[in-house]
Design an enzyme around this catalytic site. Structure first.
Site, PDB file in Angstrom:
ATOM      1  N   HIS A 175      26.999  42.767  37.167  1.00 41.72           N
ATOM      2  CA  HIS A 175      27.873  42.505  38.315  1.00 41.72           C
ATOM      3  C   HIS A 175      27.891  41.027  38.697  1.00 41.72           C
ATOM      4  CE1 HIS A 175      30.466  44.709  41.008  1.00 41.72           C
ATOM      5  NE2 HIS A 175      30.033  44.008  42.037  1.00 41.72           N
ATOM      6  N   HIS A 219      40.389  44.675  44.511  1.00 44.05           N
ATOM      7  CA  HIS A 219      39.913  45.045  45.847  1.00 44.05           C
ATOM      8  C   HIS A 219      41.068  45.617  46.663  1.00 44.05           C
ATOM      9  CE1 HIS A 219      36.368  41.979  45.692  1.00 44.05           C
ATOM     10  NE2 HIS A 219      36.054  43.142  45.156  1.00 44.05           N
TER      11      HIS A 219
END
Length: 310
Positions: free
Chosen positions: A248, A274
């Site tokens: 990540h 997002h």
């Protein structure tokens, strides 16, 4: 089997069959709701009473990290919403129960440029040191994985779940199914990334043809996120990098480097997939080096006319 346990199992079946949630999400719901059920039973409580739920939340705050508490509360909230919707209960006990709390602000950890350079040097050195066809194939796959992670900011789950037909090297784009099954298309613009993916696709063409996935392990199964973590740890160790690097962090690094080059935040939001701009805004922090350069070159104190200052 208790009533609560029975309802939890029915809810999990509903999540899988009707909502189509992935295995990892259902596993997390199962663990969260199991912990809730065990606590209520240990306290001889009633899962329909606000007091029992409130006591469990207090217990979580005393034992768990804030982000874990937030996730477990979200699981419980979704469960009781289901019970109300299916008319299993007359009233949702979470109504008028304040479960909100402020999470501490935590900036995303990214990989500094000098560490990234060292990591990449070791990544490509593994290919040069390969002594067998198998070692070469593994090195080529590792390069393709890292190049794609860093060049696009993919989530590790998105990379491992990448389907073969979603990769279009001719047009230089990949089609991603992100969280909530939201689809987005990312452009591949870096020659090094496209070259790495093309070499991987060429070496693994037989395996890819037999599978619906693009990235595969030695058994022809989809590459797992744990395999990628293990590969990153191995390369970091070989490069004598003391920083703990996770998959990540390549996503965080992708976003942070773009922000530091003044790329529009909404463009970054779209690339990262997002749903909310607020999630992307965590990357708008300015690193210390850039902050120092800005303050040295653009400090408003420089605008003062010292001759007229008394």
């Amino acid at each position: 089997m208790s009533t609560l346990t029975k309802l939890i199992e029915e809810y999990l079946q509903y999540c899988q069959a009707r909502k189509g949630l992935d295995t990892k999400t259902i596993r997390a719901y199962r663990a969260d709701l199991r912990d809730f059920g065990l606590y209520v039973e240990s306290q001889n409580g009633d899962f329909l009473k606000k007091e029992s739920i409130g006591n469990y939340v207090d217990f979580l705050h005393s034992e768990k990290a804030p982000r874990t508490v937030r996730r477990k509360i979200a699981s419980i909230r979704a469960f009781y919403h289901y019970l109300t919707y299916m008319e299993e209960i007359a009233e949702n006990p979470l109504y008028r129960l304040d479960l909100t709390f402020r999470l501490p602000q935590r900036l995303p950890r990214y990989i500094p440029n000098h560490v990234m350079n060292t990591f990449y040097q070791e990544l490509y050195a593994q290919k040069e040191k390969a002594n067998t066809p198998y070692q070469l194939k593994c090195a080529v796959r590792d390069i393709a994985v890292i190049e794609l992670l860093f060049a696009t900011g993919l989530r590790i789950s998105e990379l491992c779940g990448l389907k073969r037909e979603a990769v279009n090297l001719y047009d230089g784009e990949i089609r991603i199914h992100g969280k909530g099954d939201k689809e987005r298309i990312l452009q591949l613009t870096e020659k090094a990334t496209i070259s790495a993916l093309a070499e991987y696709e060429s070496l693994f063409q037989a395996e890819i043809r037999r599978s619906e996935y693009f990235f595969l392990n030695k058994y022809g199964h989809p590459l797992s996120d744990q395999s990628v973590r293990d590969m990153i740890n191995r390369l970091a160790g070989a490069a004598s990098i003391s920083m703990h690097i996770t998959p990540h962090m390549f996503r965080h690094s992708f976003a942070t480097y773009l922000v530091n080059q003044d790329v529009d935040i909404r463009c970054i939001q779209e690339m990262l997939g997002h749903s909310s701009i607020r999630t992307t805004e965590i990357y708008t922090h300015v690193d210390k080096a850039k902050q120092r350069n800005v303050l040295e070159a653009k400090n408003p104190r420089k605008l003062l006319d010292m001759e007229n200052v008394r």
